[in-house]
Scaffold this motif. Structure first.
Motif, PDB file in Angstrom:
ATOM      1  N   GLY A   1       0.816  -1.211   0.000  1.00 43.11           N
ATOM      2  CA  GLY A   1       0.000   0.000   0.000  1.00 43.11           C
ATOM      3  C   GLY A   1       0.848   1.258   0.000  1.00 43.11           C
ATOM      4  N   ILE A   2       1.950   1.214   0.725  1.00 38.35           N
ATOM      5  CA  ILE A   2       2.862   2.370   0.781  1.00 38.35           C
ATOM      6  C   ILE A   2       3.522   2.567  -0.585  1.00 38.35           C
ATOM      7  N   ASN A   3       4.025   1.464  -1.171  1.00 41.41           N
ATOM      8  CA  ASN A   3       4.705   1.562  -2.465  1.00 41.41           C
ATOM      9  C   ASN A   3       3.765   1.981  -3.587  1.00 41.41           C
ATOM     10  N   LEU A   4       2.469   1.670  -3.449  1.00 41.41           N
ATOM     11  CA  LEU A   4       1.479   2.078  -4.447  1.00 41.41           C
ATOM     12  C   LEU A   4       0.986   3.508  -4.229  1.00 41.41           C
ATOM     13  N   GLY A   5       1.405   4.116  -3.112  1.00 39.66           N
ATOM     14  CA  GLY A   5       0.956   5.467  -2.814  1.00 39.66           C
ATOM     15  C   GLY A   5      -0.415   5.529  -2.163  1.00 39.66           C
ATOM     16  N   LEU A   6      -0.949   4.349  -1.753  1.00 42.15           N
ATOM     17  CA  LEU A   6      -2.258   4.311  -1.098  1.00 42.15           C
ATOM     18  C   LEU A   6      -2.154   4.631   0.395  1.00 42.15           C
TER      19      LEU A   6
ATOM     20  N   SER B   1       0.474   6.817   3.058  1.00 43.14           N
ATOM     21  CA  SER B   1       1.603   7.756   3.053  1.00 43.14           C
ATOM     22  C   SER B   1       2.760   7.203   3.876  1.00 43.14           C
ATOM     23  N   GLU B   2       3.978   7.629   3.514  1.00 48.01           N
ATOM     24  CA  GLU B   2       5.158   7.175   4.252  1.00 48.01           C
ATOM     25  C   GLU B   2       5.099   7.641   5.707  1.00 48.01           C
ATOM     26  N   ASP B   3       4.501   8.788   5.950  1.00 51.17           N
ATOM     27  CA  ASP B   3       4.381   9.272   7.331  1.00 51.17           C
ATOM     28  C   ASP B   3       3.585   8.292   8.184  1.00 51.17           C
ATOM     29  N   PHE B   4       2.474   7.779   7.620  1.00 54.99           N
ATOM     30  CA  PHE B   4       1.689   6.764   8.324  1.00 54.99           C
ATOM     31  C   PHE B   4       2.545   5.532   8.599  1.00 54.99           C
ATOM     32  N   ALA B   5       3.306   5.117   7.573  1.00 53.23           N
ATOM     33  CA  ALA B   5       4.139   3.927   7.704  1.00 53.23           C
ATOM     34  C   ALA B   5       5.120   4.072   8.859  1.00 53.23           C
ATOM     35  N   LEU B   6       5.774   5.200   8.904  1.00 53.43           N
ATOM     36  CA  LEU B   6       6.747   5.436   9.976  1.00 53.43           C
ATOM     37  C   LEU B   6       6.064   5.419  11.336  1.00 53.43           C
ATOM     38  N   GLU B   7       4.919   6.080  11.408  1.00 50.09           N
ATOM     39  CA  GLU B   7       4.204   6.164  12.683  1.00 50.09           C
ATOM     40  C   GLU B   7       3.838   4.786  13.223  1.00 50.09           C
ATOM     41  N   TYR B   8       3.371   3.902  12.321  1.00 49.04           N
ATOM     42  CA  TYR B   8       2.879   2.596  12.772  1.00 49.04           C
ATOM     43  C   TYR B   8       3.983   1.544  12.870  1.00 49.04           C
ATOM     44  N   LEU B   9       4.920   1.548  11.918  1.00 47.38           N
ATOM     45  CA  LEU B   9       5.969   0.524  11.949  1.00 47.38           C
ATOM     46  C   LEU B   9       6.990   0.772  13.057  1.00 47.38           C
ATOM     47  N   ILE B  10       7.264   2.041  13.340  1.00 44.73           N
ATOM     48  CA  ILE B  10       8.250   2.367  14.386  1.00 44.73           C
ATOM     49  C   ILE B  10       7.841   1.739  15.726  1.00 44.73           C
TER      50      ILE B  10
ATOM     51  N   ARG C   1      13.808   2.526   2.984  1.00 43.28           N
ATOM     52  CA  ARG C   1      13.443   2.781   4.384  1.00 43.28           C
ATOM     53  C   ARG C   1      12.316   1.843   4.832  1.00 43.28           C
ATOM     54  N   ILE C   2      11.292   1.702   3.979  1.00 45.11           N
ATOM     55  CA  ILE C   2      10.164   0.848   4.326  1.00 45.11           C
ATOM     56  C   ILE C   2      10.593  -0.610   4.383  1.00 45.11           C
ATOM     57  N   SER C   3      11.458  -1.023   3.462  1.00 44.67           N
ATOM     58  CA  SER C   3      11.957  -2.396   3.438  1.00 44.67           C
ATOM     59  C   SER C   3      12.705  -2.734   4.725  1.00 44.67           C
ATOM     60  N   TYR C   4      13.519  -1.793   5.194  1.00 44.08           N
ATOM     61  CA  TYR C   4      14.278  -2.006   6.428  1.00 44.08           C
ATOM     62  C   TYR C   4      13.333  -2.155   7.623  1.00 44.08           C
TER      63      TYR C   4
ATOM     64  N   GLN D   1      -0.798  -2.659  17.932  1.00 43.84           N
ATOM     65  CA  GLN D   1      -0.094  -2.084  16.778  1.00 43.84           C
ATOM     66  C   GLN D   1      -0.496  -2.784  15.481  1.00 43.84           C
ATOM     67  N   MET D   2      -0.635  -4.118  15.531  1.00 44.32           N
ATOM     68  CA  MET D   2      -1.060  -4.865  14.337  1.00 44.32           C
ATOM     69  C   MET D   2      -2.471  -4.451  13.923  1.00 44.32           C
ATOM     70  N   ASN D   3      -3.352  -4.293  14.899  1.00 43.11           N
ATOM     71  CA  ASN D   3      -4.731  -3.874  14.601  1.00 43.11           C
ATOM     72  C   ASN D   3      -4.764  -2.490  13.957  1.00 43.11           C
ATOM     73  N   ASP D   4      -3.909  -1.596  14.429  1.00 43.84           N
ATOM     74  CA  ASP D   4      -3.846  -0.250  13.843  1.00 43.84           C
ATOM     75  C   ASP D   4      -3.421  -0.319  12.373  1.00 43.84           C
ATOM     76  N   ILE D   5      -2.423  -1.159  12.089  1.00 44.07           N
ATOM     77  CA  ILE D   5      -1.943  -1.306  10.711  1.00 44.07           C
ATOM     78  C   ILE D   5      -3.038  -1.897   9.827  1.00 44.07           C
ATOM     79  N   ILE D   6      -3.741  -2.925  10.345  1.00 45.73           N
ATOM     80  CA  ILE D   6      -4.808  -3.555   9.563  1.00 45.73           C
ATOM     81  C   ILE D   6      -5.928  -2.562   9.262  1.00 45.73           C
TER      82      ILE D   6
END
Length: 448
Positions: free
Chosen positions: A264-269, A271-280, A301-304, A346-351
């Motif tokens: 979803g991040i790589n497709l632009g669906l 945002s990277e900001d969301f990704a950082l917030e949830y994956l961190i 960055r997302i791959s790491y 955290q998993m529920n937030d990502i889902i």
């Protein structure tokens, strides 16, 4: 349940036991399971089946095949880590029976590799399209001729049950399907029950069903041989899960939570900001901030972060499994391992983000709508022709439709339920692209 029984190397048709200590470690039976699955035509068809985005032309978006390979890798790690701890806890498994920690990894990897093998085209909407053809579509007319359980199999068409059938069903000259070991089949069986009664308890293993009525006898044979605990009465078939099925489920949960999010991040669906917030939140204990700051591209960055997140969730799932291992063996653990994860919130937030931004995106919805139309049209045309042929009422149009069936699907079936399920099997094995091409051929819209 007992590990020495749960780790059975037996295969369909075997007359005697296969002993682990007599196995050739360069060609271990559980590893043979993996090989047989990966070389099967059903597995190859996953290369053009939807994971997130149906009919996607984007090369970095996951298909069912890449998803299944990744789940098998995560499953292998889960199995090996648990296996090491199980061997330490029960040393007789190694000393007397010859089992090794890596055996657990091989079983979970093979079952994980096959976990989506029964899924029809167009993702979970494909399952729903098949079910609704019978429940509210042209297939309603067959209900009166089927038993309640046969009918439920069709209106709740289930990829897990279809997968069990693909792995085990015999056809002329091919006895026992892929002849997978019972241990791997046990780990594959996330929902070891028949379609009725539907969701009789909140138990995670009762959420769906795991076999069609055509496969009930063999399913029961496998479960009994493995020593799985019966949990149904009154003639209904149902069991507590094989313990390693919890690890297969966890591998799938980890991958679709994190990797669908990455897509979803790589497709632009997303945002990277969301990704950082949830994956961190998942990797705060393991991230190397100085290394992270050297990564220039969003993809890197997302791959790491994705790799670290999967590592965190693997270690947590192993911890949850071992804390509950005795309850699992006793049939008293009724949750997914991720339900008890310290990262559950955290998993529920990502889902939730994935559901909103990816699974319900306009691109996905539009292509799922196309998938519905394709699957229901193909079912109607092929079921009608197949039944008319059995009844001796074949029209010339029916004969043309039947010429589109692959040779192995021309086998006659003397029972309506088996004929309906036979065509469902055929449709389920089509790739997204094959299904679209066949639909266009039948509708006369195929470009030449």
């Amino acid at each position: 349940m007992h590990w020495e029984q749960l780790l059975s190397l037996k295969r369909q048709g075997d007359k005697g036991k296969r002993l682990r200590k007599e196995q050739d470690d360069t060609r271990l039976g559980f590893e043979v399971d993996y090989d047989r699955i990966i070389f099967s035509s059903a597995f190859r068809s996953l290369q053009d089946k939807t994971q997130v985005i149906p009919l996607s032309k984007t090369d970095f978006v996951h298909t069912r095949l890449t998803h299944s390979l990744e789940v098998s890798v995560v499953g292998r790690s889960l199995g090996r880590l648990v296996g090491k701890k199980i061997i330490e806890k029960y040393p007789h498994l190694q000393e007397i029976h010859g089992y090794q920690a890596n055996d657990f990894g091989a079983i979970v990897a093979a079952a994980s590799l096959a976990h989506d093998i029964g899924n029809p085209p167009f993702g979970h909407s494909g399952e729903k399209a098949i079910g609704e053809y019978f429940s509210i579509g042209n297939g309603q007319k067959y209900q009166s001729e089927l038993s309640p359980k046969q009918w439920q199999d069709l209106i709740d068409f289930e990829g897990n049950a279809n997968g069990f059938s693909l792995l085990t069903a015999s056809r002329p000259g091919i006895e026992g399907g892929l002849r997978i070991s019972y241990a791997t089949l046990g780990a594959f069986m996330k929902y070891p029950k028949e379609s009725l009664p539907k969701k009789p308890t909140p138990n995670i293993s009762d959420k769906k069903y795991g076999f069609f009525q055509t496969d009930a006898a063999f399913f029961k044979n496998v479960a009994e041989d493995l020593g799985m605990i019966p949990n149904k009465s009154g003639g209904d078939i149902g069991y507590q899960r094989h313990p390693l099925a919890f690890l297969v489920e966890a591998a799938d949960d980890i991958c679709y939570t994190i990797i669908d999010f990455e897509d979803g991040i790589n497709l632009g669906l997303v945002s990277e900001d969301f990704a950082l917030e949830y994956l961190i939140k998942l990797v705060k204990d393991s991230i190397n901030t100085s290394k992270y700051k050297t990564l220039v591209t969003k993809e890197d960055r997302i791959s790491y972060l994705r790799a670290l997140a999967i590592g965190s969730l693997i270690n947590d799932a192993v911890e949850v499994f071992m804390e509950n291992e005795e309850a699992i063996l006793a049939g008293n653990f009724h949750f997914a391992l991720t339900d008890k994860s310290k990262y559950k919130a955290q998993m529920n937030d990502i889902i939730k983000i994935s559901v909103k931004n990816i699974y319900q995106s306009r691109e996905v919805v539009e292509k799922e709508l196309v998938g519905y139309q394709i699957i229901q049209t193909l079912l109607d045309k092929f079921i009608t022709a197949f039944n008319n042929n059995f009844d001796g009422k074949t029209s010339n149009y029916d004969k043309l439709i039947l010429k589109l069936l692959p040779e192995k699907f021309l086998e006659e079936k003397d029972d309506l339920y088996k004929r309906l399920l036979h065509i469902c099997h055929f449709i389920s094995l089509l790739t997204d692209g094959n299904a679209l091409e066949l639909y266009e051929t039948i509708n006369g819209t195929k470009k030449t």
